[in-house]
Design a protein around this motif. Structure first.
Motif, mmCIF file in Angstrom:
data_model
loop_
_atom_site.group_PDB
_atom_site.id
_atom_site.type_symbol
_atom_site.label_atom_id
_atom_site.label_comp_id
_atom_site.label_asym_id
_atom_site.label_seq_id
_atom_site.Cartn_x
_atom_site.Cartn_y
_atom_site.Cartn_z
ATOM 1 N N THR A 181 11.557 6.033 -4.294
ATOM 2 C CA THR A 181 10.238 5.417 -4.396
ATOM 3 C C THR A 181 10.319 3.923 -4.608
ATOM 4 N N SER A 182 11.497 3.390 -4.811
ATOM 5 C CA SER A 182 11.637 1.932 -4.929
ATOM 6 C C SER A 182 13.046 1.543 -4.562
ATOM 7 N N SER B 127 13.143 7.551 2.793
ATOM 8 C CA SER B 127 11.872 8.195 2.482
ATOM 9 C C SER B 127 11.776 9.496 3.260
ATOM 10 N N ILE C 297 5.348 -6.428 5.610
ATOM 11 C CA ILE C 297 4.990 -5.572 4.473
ATOM 12 C C ILE C 297 6.067 -5.640 3.387
ATOM 13 N N SER C 298 7.333 -5.682 3.792
ATOM 14 C CA SER C 298 8.417 -5.789 2.814
ATOM 15 C C SER C 298 8.331 -7.105 2.043
ATOM 16 N N GLY D 205 5.168 1.416 7.164
ATOM 17 C CA GLY D 205 4.113 0.633 7.807
ATOM 18 C C GLY D 205 4.513 0.152 9.183
ATOM 19 N N ASN E 185 12.082 -2.902 2.771
ATOM 20 C CA ASN E 185 11.980 -1.753 1.880
ATOM 21 C C ASN E 185 11.325 -0.558 2.576
ATOM 22 N N TRP E 186 11.204 0.563 1.824
ATOM 23 C CA TRP E 186 10.693 1.785 2.441
ATOM 24 C C TRP E 186 9.220 1.679 2.829
ATOM 25 N N LYS E 187 8.459 0.881 2.057
ATOM 26 C CA LYS E 187 7.045 0.692 2.412
ATOM 27 C C LYS E 187 6.919 -0.052 3.745
ATOM 28 N N THR F 55 5.407 -6.703 -0.479
ATOM 29 C CA THR F 55 5.639 -5.735 -1.562
ATOM 30 C C THR F 55 6.950 -5.957 -2.308
#
Length: 569
Positions: free
Chosen positions: A559-560, A121, A527-528, A441, A435-437, A531
């Motif tokens: 983005t994913s 990201s 968070i991973s 976070g 993941n990137w989210k 999501t």
């Protein structure tokens, strides 16, 4: 004993000036020798042709700074020899760095450690860049200001003269000679540092009745109570805070730090890079043992007349310079060697910071924004960045006066900034399903937790019961004013301290990095999970993909997880 201690004389200035002259000469030598090699790669990472020996010396010199030379003996003098337990922390740190982090960075073929975050990201990438900027600038400010202040007030050495001279000399040889000049200058400075310590140890031990007498004095003064297994996280130094907290703190310094990784990837092979780290461990142990024994010798010398409690000096960080000026008062030139020893650590650390900041800025901002720059222009821009960061690091020294003792202040800052970064890289390398989210976070959570605890500890220091020094005597002192000076050390804690001041804000400063790291990793995994996990990629796939992304002139953020293979940091 009286507080009268001689100041610097002409021979001391000559010895000290010789250090600066040699360092500057190394920069000129490599500028002349490498004048036909004008690529930015040659300037920033030595053409990736360095061998393990000088890199090992450079790593030790960069991280065993003036903070170690001045701060560690003072810590041992006041709190005891438990500081020697960092012996274990350093070993764990080097093993994790050499076997877990280094292979990922070296095989990726990168120059900046944060290039690998681009494929995860672009937002994380810029977070990392700003973290590095904040960490290096703040830490360098402490490293420049603290020894200059301590030496100024004890030896009479000019404060701002030494600050400015340090900045000018470091910027000079970094700009002229690049990484090769930095590495070989560090190797020379490492020898000066050890020579200074050994000289102080020999003279101090001789004056105090030999090693056996020094050991007996340390035992009687409770300075050898090393193994304290109290699990209370509020205690400043115990076995657990030093081994566990110290490992997290120094792993943030070594495992994912641009300055360390940049030296390692400048080696001609991964084998040389690993060997440099393990040889560097021997250097870390050597300097640590020298610093700890200097603290014990200093206690034996002042066991019945503590110059800090007696108000002969204004801060504990001045103990070591005061001791040196005391025992070498009849030997002109030798105090200059010790000052050179302290400033060797300062010079190497500042040079490492300047070089690391210039490298990251060039690779992550300039090169990505202007992909068609010629090699000649790239080299000139790299040199300009060295000058810019040399000025910034020197200027930041003025702010360092607000941060307290050099050891605690420097390790606190490294914990607050390095812990979240360590958590981010660990999250990606050890848990590739994140993941990137989760990474974004987790990074925000780690930064928040570490800075919350760290900032609170600066505003509301821990209660004296958790960090009180061992007994210090002024029985045989000729006091400056009266015994009134001895009563000022009593606790004057504010009665309106908030509830968190005696719990969360009173955590040992060595746990700040662990808080940031674990907060980032746990939050990122949570968070991973919420999501949706990423598919697990092999490290080989990671390396190939990172090389492709770095080679791209205009990388775009993913983005994913499914868009493309993930670089796990």
């Amino acid at each position: 004993r009286t507080p009268e201690v001689k100041k610097f004389v002409a021979w001391d200035y000559v010895v000290f000036a010789a250090l600066f002259l040699v360092c500057a000469s190394i920069g000129v030598f490599f500028a002349v020798k490498e004048r036909k090699k004008k690529t930015s790669k040659e300037f920033l990472v030595g053409g990736k042709q360095m061998t393990c020996g000088p890199i090992a010396f450079s790593l030790t010199s960069s991280f065993m700074s003036a903070v170690t030379v001045l701060g560690t003996p003072s810590e041992v003098y006041r709190y005891g020899a438990s500081f020697v337990l960092f012996f274990l922390s350093y070993a764990l740190v080097i093993i994790f760095t050499a076997e877990l982090f280094l292979p990922v960075f070296y095989r990726s073929g990168i120059t900046s450690t944060y290039e690998v975050t681009l494929s995860l990201s672009i937002h994380i990438h810029f977070f990392c860049f700003h973290e590095l900027f904040l960490l290096q600038i703040l830490y360098t400010g402490i490293v420049v200001y603290a020894p200059s202040l301590a030496l100024n007030q004890v030896t009479g050495f000019d404060l701002w003269g030494s600050v400015v001279a340090t900045g000018i000399v470091c910027t000079f040889y970094c700009t002229l000679g690049g990484l090769k000049a930095v590495v070989w200058t560090d190797a020379f400075q490492m020898l000066v540092m050890v020579a200074g310590f050994v000289t102080v140890l020999i003279r101090g031990t001789t004056l105090n009745g030999g090693s056996t007498k020094v050991w007996e004095d340390a035992y009687e003064g409770s300075r050898l109570n090393i193994f304290d297994f109290d699990i209370d996280p509020l205690r400043r130094h115990t076995f657990w805070t030093i081994v566990i907290g110290g490992t997290f703190t120094w792993l943030g310094l070594y495992g994912v730090n641009q300055s360390t990784i940049q030296r390692c990837i400048s080696c001609k092979s991964e084998k040389h890079a690993k060997l440099a780290l393990y040889l560097n461990l021997l250097g870390l142990w050597t300097v640590l043992v020298c610093a700890v024994f200097c603290g014990l010798v200093m206690y034996s010398h002042y066991k019945s007349c503590d110059p800090w409690t007696a108000d002969f000096i204004s801060a504990p960080d001045q103990l070591m310079p005061y001791f040196v000026m005391d025992i070498f008062s009849s030997m002109p030139g030798v105090p200059g060697l010790f000052v050179a020893c302290a400033f060797s650590g300062t010079l190497s650390t500042v040079a490492a910071s300047i070089n690391a900041l210039a490298t990251v800025t060039f690779e992550d901002l300039v090169k990505k924004g202007f992909p068609n720059l010629s090699e000649k222009m790239s080299t000139w821009i790299s040199k300009g960045l060295c000058i810019l960061y040399g000025v910034l690091c020197t200027s930041m020294a003025a702010a360092a006066s607000l941060l307290g003792g050099v050891v605690q202040a420097s390790l606190s800052i490294h914990g607050m900034c390095g812990g979240p970064m360590l958590g981010l890289f660990t999250l990606g390398i050890v848990f590739p399903c994140a993941n990137w989210k989760g990474a974004i976070g987790g990074l925000l959570a780690g930064i928040t937790l570490a800075f919350w605890a760290g900032t609170g500890s600066f505003i509301y220091p821990a209660p004296p019961t958790k960090s009180i020094p061992l007994q210090l005597s002024t029985l045989n002192c000729t006091l400056v004013n009266s015994t009134e000076a001895l009563t000022t050390a009593a606790s004057t804690a504010s009665p309106d301290r908030p509830f968190l001041a005696d719990t969360w804000y009173s955590l040992s400063y060595l746990y700040f990095s662990a808080i940031g790291c674990l907060g980032c990793a746990v939050t990122g995994l949570l968070i991973s999970f919420i999501t949706g996990w990423c598919s697990v990629q092999s490290n080989e796939h990671l390396v190939r993909h990172t090389q492709e992304r770095v080679a791209s002139s205009n990388p775009a953020p993913h983005t994913s997880c499914s868009e493309a293979p993930k670089a796990h940091t």
